[in-house]
Write a protein that holds these residues in place. Structure first.
Motif, PDB file in Angstrom:
ATOM      1  N   LEU A  55       0.823  -1.209   0.000  1.00 20.00           N
ATOM      2  CA  LEU A  55       0.000   0.000   0.000  1.00 20.00           C
ATOM      3  C   LEU A  55       0.856   1.258   0.000  1.00 20.00           C
ATOM      4  CD1 LEU A  55      -2.895  -0.994   2.429  1.00 20.00           C
ATOM      5  CD2 LEU A  55      -3.065  -0.571  -0.030  1.00 20.00           C
ATOM      6  N   LEU A  56       1.945   1.242   0.765  1.00 20.89           N
ATOM      7  CA  LEU A  56       2.849   2.396   0.761  1.00 20.89           C
ATOM      8  C   LEU A  56       3.473   2.605  -0.615  1.00 20.89           C
ATOM      9  CD1 LEU A  56       4.756   2.120   4.162  1.00 20.89           C
ATOM     10  CD2 LEU A  56       3.108   3.851   3.482  1.00 20.89           C
ATOM     11  N   VAL A  57       3.951   1.531  -1.228  1.00 22.38           N
ATOM     12  CA  VAL A  57       4.564   1.637  -2.560  1.00 22.38           C
ATOM     13  C   VAL A  57       3.538   2.123  -3.580  1.00 22.38           C
ATOM     14  CG1 VAL A  57       5.625   0.309  -4.422  1.00 22.38           C
ATOM     15  CG2 VAL A  57       6.353  -0.065  -2.071  1.00 22.38           C
ATOM     16  N   ALA A  58       2.314   1.586  -3.512  1.00 19.52           N
ATOM     17  CA  ALA A  58       1.265   2.019  -4.439  1.00 19.52           C
ATOM     18  C   ALA A  58       0.939   3.499  -4.249  1.00 19.52           C
ATOM     19  CB  ALA A  58       0.017   1.165  -4.240  1.00 19.52           C
ATOM     20  N   ALA A  59       0.933   3.960  -3.019  1.00 20.63           N
ATOM     21  CA  ALA A  59       0.664   5.374  -2.759  1.00 20.63           C
ATOM     22  C   ALA A  59       1.773   6.257  -3.327  1.00 20.63           C
ATOM     23  CB  ALA A  59       0.527   5.612  -1.250  1.00 20.63           C
ATOM     24  N   TYR A  60       3.030   5.851  -3.153  1.00 18.02           N
ATOM     25  CA  TYR A  60       4.138   6.640  -3.699  1.00 18.02           C
ATOM     26  C   TYR A  60       4.131   6.633  -5.228  1.00 18.02           C
ATOM     27  CZ  TYR A  60       6.101   7.302   0.928  1.00 18.02           C
ATOM     28  OH  TYR A  60       6.289   7.659   2.224  1.00 18.02           O
ATOM     29  N   ILE A  61       3.778   5.510  -5.836  1.00 19.60           N
ATOM     30  CA  ILE A  61       3.664   5.459  -7.296  1.00 19.60           C
ATOM     31  C   ILE A  61       2.575   6.421  -7.756  1.00 19.60           C
ATOM     32  CG2 ILE A  61       2.898   4.007  -9.220  1.00 19.60           C
ATOM     33  CD1 ILE A  61       4.394   1.687  -7.829  1.00 19.60           C
ATOM     34  N   ASN A  62       1.443   6.410  -7.058  1.00 17.12           N
ATOM     35  CA  ASN A  62       0.340   7.282  -7.420  1.00 17.12           C
ATOM     36  C   ASN A  62       0.729   8.753  -7.270  1.00 17.12           C
ATOM     37  OD1 ASN A  62      -2.216   7.912  -8.262  1.00 17.12           O
ATOM     38  ND2 ASN A  62      -3.250   6.806  -6.645  1.00 17.12           N
ATOM     39  N   LEU A  63       1.435   9.101  -6.194  1.00 16.33           N
ATOM     40  CA  LEU A  63       1.899  10.479  -6.007  1.00 16.33           C
ATOM     41  C   LEU A  63       2.904  10.887  -7.075  1.00 16.33           C
ATOM     42  CD1 LEU A  63       2.313  10.631  -2.129  1.00 16.33           C
ATOM     43  CD2 LEU A  63       0.659  11.893  -3.520  1.00 16.33           C
ATOM     44  N   ALA A  64       3.819   9.991  -7.405  1.00 16.46           N
ATOM     45  CA  ALA A  64       4.797  10.289  -8.455  1.00 16.46           C
ATOM     46  C   ALA A  64       4.091  10.481  -9.791  1.00 16.46           C
ATOM     47  CB  ALA A  64       5.833   9.168  -8.545  1.00 16.46           C
ATOM     48  N   TRP A  65       3.109   9.635 -10.071  1.00 18.57           N
ATOM     49  CA  TRP A  65       2.346   9.755 -11.314  1.00 18.57           C
ATOM     50  C   TRP A  65       1.660  11.128 -11.380  1.00 18.57           C
ATOM     51  CZ3 TRP A  65       1.757   6.279 -15.351  1.00 18.57           C
ATOM     52  CH2 TRP A  65       0.747   6.565 -16.267  1.00 18.57           C
ATOM     53  N   ALA A  66       1.058  11.533 -10.268  1.00 20.04           N
ATOM     54  CA  ALA A  66       0.348  12.817 -10.237  1.00 20.04           C
ATOM     55  C   ALA A  66       1.310  13.994 -10.374  1.00 20.04           C
ATOM     56  CB  ALA A  66      -0.447  12.946  -8.941  1.00 20.04           C
ATOM     57  N   GLY A  67       2.491  13.867  -9.784  1.00 19.45           N
ATOM     58  CA  GLY A  67       3.434  14.979  -9.795  1.00 19.45           C
ATOM     59  C   GLY A  67       4.290  15.067 -11.038  1.00 19.45           C
ATOM     60  N   LEU A  68       4.516  13.948 -11.714  1.00 17.93           N
ATOM     61  CA  LEU A  68       5.473  13.940 -12.824  1.00 17.93           C
ATOM     62  C   LEU A  68       4.830  13.818 -14.202  1.00 17.93           C
ATOM     63  CD1 LEU A  68       8.137  11.592 -11.197  1.00 17.93           C
ATOM     64  CD2 LEU A  68       8.167  14.094 -11.331  1.00 17.93           C
ATOM     65  N   THR A  69       3.545  13.505 -14.264  1.00 15.96           N
ATOM     66  CA  THR A  69       2.896  13.368 -15.570  1.00 15.96           C
ATOM     67  C   THR A  69       1.614  14.191 -15.601  1.00 15.96           C
ATOM     68  OG1 THR A  69       1.451  11.512 -15.033  1.00 15.96           O
ATOM     69  CG2 THR A  69       3.695  10.967 -15.689  1.00 15.96           C
ATOM     70  N   ASP A  70       1.134  14.430 -16.802  1.00 11.29           N
ATOM     71  CA  ASP A  70      -0.165  15.061 -16.984  1.00 11.29           C
ATOM     72  C   ASP A  70      -1.210  14.039 -17.415  1.00 11.29           C
ATOM     73  OD1 ASP A  70       0.748  17.585 -16.327  1.00 11.29           O
ATOM     74  OD2 ASP A  70       1.347  18.040 -18.394  1.00 11.29           O
ATOM     75  N   ALA A  71      -0.846  12.767 -17.364  1.00  9.81           N
ATOM     76  CA  ALA A  71      -1.741  11.707 -17.812  1.00  9.81           C
ATOM     77  C   ALA A  71      -2.869  11.499 -16.794  1.00  9.81           C
ATOM     78  CB  ALA A  71      -0.958  10.412 -17.996  1.00  9.81           C
ATOM     79  N   ASN A  72      -3.870  10.781 -17.225  1.00  9.50           N
ATOM     80  CA  ASN A  72      -5.016  10.466 -16.382  1.00  9.50           C
ATOM     81  C   ASN A  72      -4.552   9.725 -15.127  1.00  9.50           C
ATOM     82  OD1 ASN A  72      -7.415   9.482 -15.274  1.00  9.50           O
ATOM     83  ND2 ASN A  72      -8.337   9.202 -17.282  1.00  9.50           N
ATOM     84  N   GLN A  73      -5.120  10.059 -13.993  1.00  8.79           N
ATOM     85  CA  GLN A  73      -4.698   9.481 -12.715  1.00  8.79           C
ATOM     86  C   GLN A  73      -5.007   7.995 -12.601  1.00  8.79           C
ATOM     87  OE1 GLN A  73      -2.848  11.355 -10.747  1.00  8.79           O
ATOM     88  NE2 GLN A  73      -2.462   9.566  -9.489  1.00  8.79           N
ATOM     89  N   TRP A  74      -5.957   7.506 -13.399  1.00  6.45           N
ATOM     90  CA  TRP A  74      -6.277   6.083 -13.351  1.00  6.45           C
ATOM     91  C   TRP A  74      -5.082   5.235 -13.786  1.00  6.45           C
ATOM     92  CZ3 TRP A  74     -10.012   4.561 -10.472  1.00  6.45           C
ATOM     93  CH2 TRP A  74     -11.118   5.369 -10.270  1.00  6.45           C
ATOM     94  N   GLY A  75      -4.215   5.766 -14.623  1.00  4.68           N
ATOM     95  CA  GLY A  75      -3.015   5.028 -15.029  1.00  4.68           C
ATOM     96  C   GLY A  75      -2.089   4.777 -13.849  1.00  4.68           C
ATOM     97  N   GLY A  76      -1.876   5.798 -13.040  1.00  4.61           N
ATOM     98  CA  GLY A  76      -1.049   5.637 -11.849  1.00  4.61           C
ATOM     99  C   GLY A  76      -1.668   4.686 -10.852  1.00  4.61           C
ATOM    100  N   ALA A  77      -2.992   4.755 -10.716  1.00  8.13           N
ATOM    101  CA  ALA A  77      -3.687   3.844  -9.806  1.00  8.13           C
ATOM    102  C   ALA A  77      -3.564   2.403 -10.288  1.00  8.13           C
ATOM    103  CB  ALA A  77      -5.153   4.252  -9.679  1.00  8.13           C
ATOM    104  N   ALA A  78      -3.668   2.200 -11.604  1.00 10.32           N
ATOM    105  CA  ALA A  78      -3.560   0.844 -12.159  1.00 10.32           C
ATOM    106  C   ALA A  78      -2.162   0.274 -11.943  1.00 10.32           C
ATOM    107  CB  ALA A  78      -3.901   0.856 -13.644  1.00 10.32           C
ATOM    108  N   ILE A  79      -1.137   1.072 -12.192  1.00  8.40           N
ATOM    109  CA  ILE A  79       0.241   0.615 -11.976  1.00  8.40           C
ATOM    110  C   ILE A  79       0.462   0.313 -10.491  1.00  8.40           C
ATOM    111  CG2 ILE A  79       2.666   1.308 -12.055  1.00  8.40           C
ATOM    112  CD1 ILE A  79       1.924   2.924 -14.593  1.00  8.40           C
ATOM    113  N   GLY A  80      -0.036   1.176  -9.624  1.00 10.44           N
ATOM    114  CA  GLY A  80       0.089   0.935  -8.185  1.00 10.44           C
ATOM    115  C   GLY A  80      -0.585  -0.350  -7.759  1.00 10.44           C
ATOM    116  N   PHE A  81      -1.761  -0.639  -8.322  1.00 13.73           N
ATOM    117  CA  PHE A  81      -2.464  -1.881  -7.988  1.00 13.73           C
ATOM    118  C   PHE A  81      -1.682  -3.101  -8.452  1.00 13.73           C
ATOM    119  CE2 PHE A  81      -5.439  -5.295  -8.979  1.00 13.73           C
ATOM    120  CZ  PHE A  81      -5.999  -5.491  -7.722  1.00 13.73           C
ATOM    121  N   VAL A  82      -1.103  -3.028  -9.645  1.00 14.74           N
ATOM    122  CA  VAL A  82      -0.314  -4.159 -10.156  1.00 14.74           C
ATOM    123  C   VAL A  82       0.898  -4.401  -9.255  1.00 14.74           C
ATOM    124  CG1 VAL A  82       1.149  -4.921 -12.070  1.00 14.74           C
ATOM    125  CG2 VAL A  82      -1.099  -3.945 -12.539  1.00 14.74           C
ATOM    126  N   VAL A  83       1.585  -3.330  -8.855  1.00 10.29           N
ATOM    127  CA  VAL A  83       2.746  -3.465  -7.967  1.00 10.29           C
ATOM    128  C   VAL A  83       2.312  -4.033  -6.616  1.00 10.29           C
ATOM    129  CG1 VAL A  83       4.539  -2.185  -6.736  1.00 10.29           C
ATOM    130  CG2 VAL A  83       4.087  -1.698  -9.137  1.00 10.29           C
TER     131      VAL A  83
END
Length: 91
Positions: A55-83
């Motif tokens: 859960l911690l790793v998924a949260a950090y992936i999601n935060l990095a996704w939000a801070g470093l990309t302009d892509a849809n947030q669901w992509g970061g959530a999906a990658i976090g779930f897979v990890v």
């Protein structure tokens, strides 16, 4: 003045999912007692340890996704779930 937290639908879904995971882990522990094991993580861990770390790793992936990309947030959530799933299975 005192501000109250706004409960949006995504916030409610997040907390419901966390509650469901905790109830599921509790039922799993009752049905099949836990045995600590060593996977690719550099420590001996239980299911609960791996869930917390995942859960911690998924949260950090999601935060990095939000801070470093302009892509849809669901992509970061999906990658976090897979990890999270990988850590739970092989961590």
């Amino acid at each position: 003045m005192f501000e109250w937290m706004v409960w949006t639908v995504p916030t409610a879904i997040f907390f419901v999912c966390v509650l469901v995971m905790m109830l599921g882990m509790t039922a799993w522990e009752i049905a099949s007692p836990n045995v600590a094991r060593r996977g690719f993580l550099p420590l001996v861990s239980t299911r609960g340890d791996r869930l917390f770390i995942g859960l911690l790793v998924a949260a950090y992936i999601n935060l990095a996704w939000a801070g470093l990309t302009d892509a849809n947030q669901w992509g970061g959530a999906a990658i976090g779930f897979v990890v999270l799933a990988i850590i739970m299975r092989w961590g």
